[in-house]
Design a protein around this motif. Structure first.
Motif, PDB file in Angstrom:
ATOM      1  N   HIS A   1       0.830  -1.202   0.000  1.00  0.00           N
ATOM      2  CA  HIS A   1       0.000   0.000   0.000  1.00  0.00           C
ATOM      3  C   HIS A   1       0.872   1.263   0.000  1.00  0.00           C
ATOM      4  N   GLU A   2       0.236   2.394  -0.292  1.00  0.00           N
ATOM      5  CA  GLU A   2       0.894   3.716  -0.300  1.00  0.00           C
ATOM      6  C   GLU A   2       2.152   3.704  -1.171  1.00  0.00           C
ATOM      7  N   MET A   3       2.057   3.020  -2.293  1.00  0.00           N
ATOM      8  CA  MET A   3       3.209   2.840  -3.180  1.00  0.00           C
ATOM      9  C   MET A   3       3.645   4.136  -3.877  1.00  0.00           C
ATOM     10  N   ASN A   4       2.783   5.150  -3.892  1.00  0.00           N
ATOM     11  CA  ASN A   4       3.159   6.423  -4.518  1.00  0.00           C
ATOM     12  C   ASN A   4       3.906   7.329  -3.557  1.00  0.00           C
ATOM     13  N   GLY A   5       4.123   6.873  -2.322  1.00  0.00           N
ATOM     14  CA  GLY A   5       4.960   7.606  -1.376  1.00  0.00           C
ATOM     15  C   GLY A   5       6.389   7.098  -1.434  1.00  0.00           C
ATOM     16  N   ASP A   6       7.272   7.745  -0.663  1.00  0.00           N
ATOM     17  CA  ASP A   6       8.694   7.390  -0.683  1.00  0.00           C
ATOM     18  C   ASP A   6       9.141   6.606   0.542  1.00  0.00           C
TER      19      ASP A   6
ATOM     20  N   THR B   1      -6.676  -5.984  -2.738  1.00  0.00           N
ATOM     21  CA  THR B   1      -6.928  -4.548  -2.626  1.00  0.00           C
ATOM     22  C   THR B   1      -5.698  -3.744  -3.029  1.00  0.00           C
ATOM     23  N   TYR B   2      -5.931  -2.698  -3.808  1.00  0.00           N
ATOM     24  CA  TYR B   2      -4.874  -1.769  -4.260  1.00  0.00           C
ATOM     25  C   TYR B   2      -5.163  -0.402  -3.663  1.00  0.00           C
ATOM     26  N   SER B   3      -4.192   0.169  -2.913  1.00  0.00           N
ATOM     27  CA  SER B   3      -4.484   1.451  -2.268  1.00  0.00           C
ATOM     28  C   SER B   3      -3.254   2.350  -2.166  1.00  0.00           C
ATOM     29  N   PRO B   4      -3.154   3.341  -3.057  1.00  0.00           N
ATOM     30  CA  PRO B   4      -2.097   4.345  -2.914  1.00  0.00           C
ATOM     31  C   PRO B   4      -2.395   5.291  -1.757  1.00  0.00           C
ATOM     32  N   ASN B   5      -1.424   6.123  -1.444  1.00  0.00           N
ATOM     33  CA  ASN B   5      -1.681   7.257  -0.571  1.00  0.00           C
ATOM     34  C   ASN B   5      -2.496   8.266  -1.376  1.00  0.00           C
ATOM     35  N   GLY B   6      -2.952   9.334  -0.745  1.00  0.00           N
ATOM     36  CA  GLY B   6      -3.712  10.342  -1.486  1.00  0.00           C
ATOM     37  C   GLY B   6      -2.992  10.781  -2.746  1.00  0.00           C
TER      38      GLY B   6
ATOM     39  N   PHE C   1       8.197   3.512   1.990  1.00  0.00           N
ATOM     40  CA  PHE C   1       8.364   2.053   2.022  1.00  0.00           C
ATOM     41  C   PHE C   1       9.339   1.596   0.942  1.00  0.00           C
ATOM     42  N   TRP C   2       9.895   0.388   1.138  1.00  0.00           N
ATOM     43  CA  TRP C   2      10.866  -0.094   0.151  1.00  0.00           C
ATOM     44  C   TRP C   2      10.239  -0.397  -1.199  1.00  0.00           C
ATOM     45  N   TRP C   3       8.922  -0.483  -1.266  1.00  0.00           N
ATOM     46  CA  TRP C   3       8.231  -0.671  -2.546  1.00  0.00           C
ATOM     47  C   TRP C   3       7.698   0.659  -3.099  1.00  0.00           C
ATOM     48  N   GLY C   4       8.086   1.790  -2.500  1.00  0.00           N
ATOM     49  CA  GLY C   4       7.591   3.100  -2.920  1.00  0.00           C
ATOM     50  C   GLY C   4       8.235   3.599  -4.197  1.00  0.00           C
ATOM     51  N   ARG C   5       7.717   4.725  -4.682  1.00  0.00           N
ATOM     52  CA  ARG C   5       8.118   5.235  -6.005  1.00  0.00           C
ATOM     53  C   ARG C   5       9.586   5.631  -6.086  1.00  0.00           C
ATOM     54  N   LYS C   6      10.181   5.994  -4.942  1.00  0.00           N
ATOM     55  CA  LYS C   6      11.593   6.379  -4.938  1.00  0.00           C
ATOM     56  C   LYS C   6      12.499   5.184  -5.184  1.00  0.00           C
ATOM     57  N   HIS C   7      11.992   3.989  -4.903  1.00  0.00           N
ATOM     58  CA  HIS C   7      12.851   2.810  -4.901  1.00  0.00           C
ATOM     59  C   HIS C   7      12.579   1.829  -6.037  1.00  0.00           C
ATOM     60  N   CYS C   8      11.567   2.106  -6.858  1.00  0.00           N
ATOM     61  CA  CYS C   8      11.307   1.211  -7.991  1.00  0.00           C
ATOM     62  C   CYS C   8      10.511   1.961  -9.048  1.00  0.00           C
ATOM     63  N   SER C   9      10.601   1.486 -10.272  1.00  0.00           N
ATOM     64  CA  SER C   9       9.832   2.084 -11.365  1.00  0.00           C
ATOM     65  C   SER C   9       8.390   1.583 -11.304  1.00  0.00           C
ATOM     66  N   PRO C  10       7.468   2.273 -11.984  1.00  0.00           N
ATOM     67  CA  PRO C  10       6.097   1.770 -12.033  1.00  0.00           C
ATOM     68  C   PRO C  10       6.005   0.338 -12.551  1.00  0.00           C
ATOM     69  N   GLU C  11       6.811   0.017 -13.555  1.00  0.00           N
ATOM     70  CA  GLU C  11       6.751  -1.332 -14.128  1.00  0.00           C
ATOM     71  C   GLU C  11       7.275  -2.372 -13.149  1.00  0.00           C
ATOM     72  N   GLU C  12       8.335  -2.033 -12.402  1.00  0.00           N
ATOM     73  CA  GLU C  12       8.868  -2.966 -11.408  1.00  0.00           C
ATOM     74  C   GLU C  12       7.835  -3.216 -10.306  1.00  0.00           C
ATOM     75  N   TYR C  13       7.157  -2.143  -9.884  1.00  0.00           N
ATOM     76  CA  TYR C  13       6.116  -2.309  -8.863  1.00  0.00           C
ATOM     77  C   TYR C  13       5.006  -3.226  -9.376  1.00  0.00           C
ATOM     78  N   LYS C  14       4.559  -2.993 -10.594  1.00  0.00           N
ATOM     79  CA  LYS C  14       3.496  -3.829 -11.161  1.00  0.00           C
ATOM     80  C   LYS C  14       3.928  -5.290 -11.233  1.00  0.00           C
ATOM     81  N   GLN C  15       5.175  -5.520 -11.635  1.00  0.00           N
ATOM     82  CA  GLN C  15       5.677  -6.897 -11.708  1.00  0.00           C
ATOM     83  C   GLN C  15       5.658  -7.561 -10.334  1.00  0.00           C
ATOM     84  N   LEU C  16       6.067  -6.806  -9.289  1.00  0.00           N
ATOM     85  CA  LEU C  16       6.070  -7.357  -7.939  1.00  0.00           C
ATOM     86  C   LEU C  16       4.654  -7.686  -7.487  1.00  0.00           C
TER      87      LEU C  16
END
Length: 374
Positions: free
Chosen positions: A194-199, A236-241, A201-216
């Motif tokens: 969750h909150e993958m559009n924040g920085d 369930t899929y839930s970004p931060n605001g 968590f280790w799965w956040g946008r700062k640490h992986c590309s959108p495609e890498e996140y989708k693959q995970l």
């Protein structure tokens, strides 16, 4: 002449219907993405779909595990102490799975017991996962300032992929162990990464590309459902605001991998009220639009105001924001410490208002008539 008009009219109708049948369309409420999902999962999914226009299930994280001034007391609940009822949705977290206790020091045996109790009362269980970093070995926040791309390192073919699979084996074992007294496998709203559009968590946008996140995300769902045969999950899929629909969808793994969409957003301080109202309105509009386009169930997956210092926050702030929208549930965060709580307890300044909030026709707690598995 009249006969010819009827034939022509019928031909036109037939042409229109034929054309419409060729247009891809999405219908809400058919089935979860897992076509082998348990009967109870399918019933819950349909009931959440049907009920979101009429009612909003009220949820609370770790409600049965601890609260203000108590910990691990059977039958206890801060929500119940104030309102007289348990929440309709109970949130749990499986961070640190493989240990005896989770990230918030709740024993996994107690989590399992709470999930069973909630299901037997007709309530809903949602599970988030503050997963430990399988590369650096720390918690979910371990590489906030690191250049390591944990996500890239655990994808198929990467150096740490095997470690990630071992962690997923533990997750699968836990989900399969969730059995009611009659042997029924209990449905879970599973909310990974969750909150993958924040920085943070280790799965956040700062640490992986959108495609890498989708693959995970896709690999994790496929591994649990297809490889490990876990068929009691609603994903369930839930970004931060977010600021736009484009941001909401940037890391979306696809309709075939998601059942419920939501977002997390909190009020920060009394001075943050204007921002909270503005951001919540924007995000709820975006969520509703995306739900219509994708055919997914919408939910407010995390929200709240720490210590709730505004006496009428429930009826004057939260309820007017969520009432106009077809969301299945709203989850308030945990009552973790005397300085870190999100629902009232007896004597707390917002308790009287919370009681009024719980009596609104659209707000649903775990009352005797709540059974989403029928």
């Amino acid at each position: 002449m009249h006969y010819i008009n009827i034939k022509r009219k019928n031909a036109i109708i037939f042409f229109i219907l034929s054309a419409l049948s060729l247009i891809p369309h999405i219908t809400i409420g058919n089935e979860p993405i897992d076509k082998k999902a348990t009967k109870e999962c399918k019933i819950l999914y349909k009931n959440l779909t049907k009920s979101s226009d009429k009612q909003i299930l009220f949820g609370h994280q770790d409600d049965l595990a601890y609260g203000f001034g108590w910990k691990y007391l059977p039958g206890e609940s801060d929500v119940k102490r104030v309102s007289g009822y348990y929440p309709a949705v109970i949130g749990h977290d499986i961070g640190h799975i493989g240990n005896k206790v989770n990230i918030d020091t709740v024993p996994f045996d107690l989590i399992r017991k709470s999930i069973i109790e909630t299901y037997c009362r007709g309530g809903v269980n949602t599970v988030s996962w503050h997963a430990q970093d399988p590369v650096l070995g720390g918690d979910s926040w371990s590489n906030r300032d690191s250049c390591v791309s944990t996500v890239a390192d655990i994808l198929p073919g990467a150096p740490h992929h095997a470690e990630w699979c071992k962690k997923l084996d533990l997750v699968a074992e836990f989900f399969k162990s969730l059995k009611a007294p009659d042997g029924t496998t209990i449905p879970i709203l599973f909310r990974p990464f969750h909150e993958m559009n924040g920085d943070w968590f280790w799965w956040g946008r700062k640490h992986c590309s959108p495609e890498e996140y989708k693959q995970l995300f896709r690999f994790t769902v496929d591994y649990l459902i297809k490889n490990k045969k876990v068929h009691n999950l609603i994903i369930t899929y839930s970004p931060n605001g977010v600021s736009s629909e484009e941001e909401f969808m940037e890391r979306y793994p696809g309709n075939e991998y998601v059942d419920i969409i939501g977002f997390d957003f909190y009020q920060i301080g009394k001075e943050g009220l204007t921002r909270y109202r503005e951001e919540m309105n924007r995000n709820l509009r975006i969520l509703s639009d995306v739900a219509k386009k994708t055919g997914k169930i919408a939910a407010l997956t995390e929200t709240g105001f720490e210590q709730i210092p505004i006496p009428t926050w429930w009826t004057q702030i939260l309820y007017p924001l969520i009432d106009p929208y077809p969301i299945a549930y709203v989850l308030l965060w945990r009552n973790g410490r005397p300085d870190h709580y999100y629902v009232p307890f007896p004597g707390q300044i917002s308790s009287p208002d919370f009681i009024k909030f719980c009596k609104f026709p659209r707000i649903k707690l775990q009352t005797n008539d709540l059974n989403l598995y029928q």
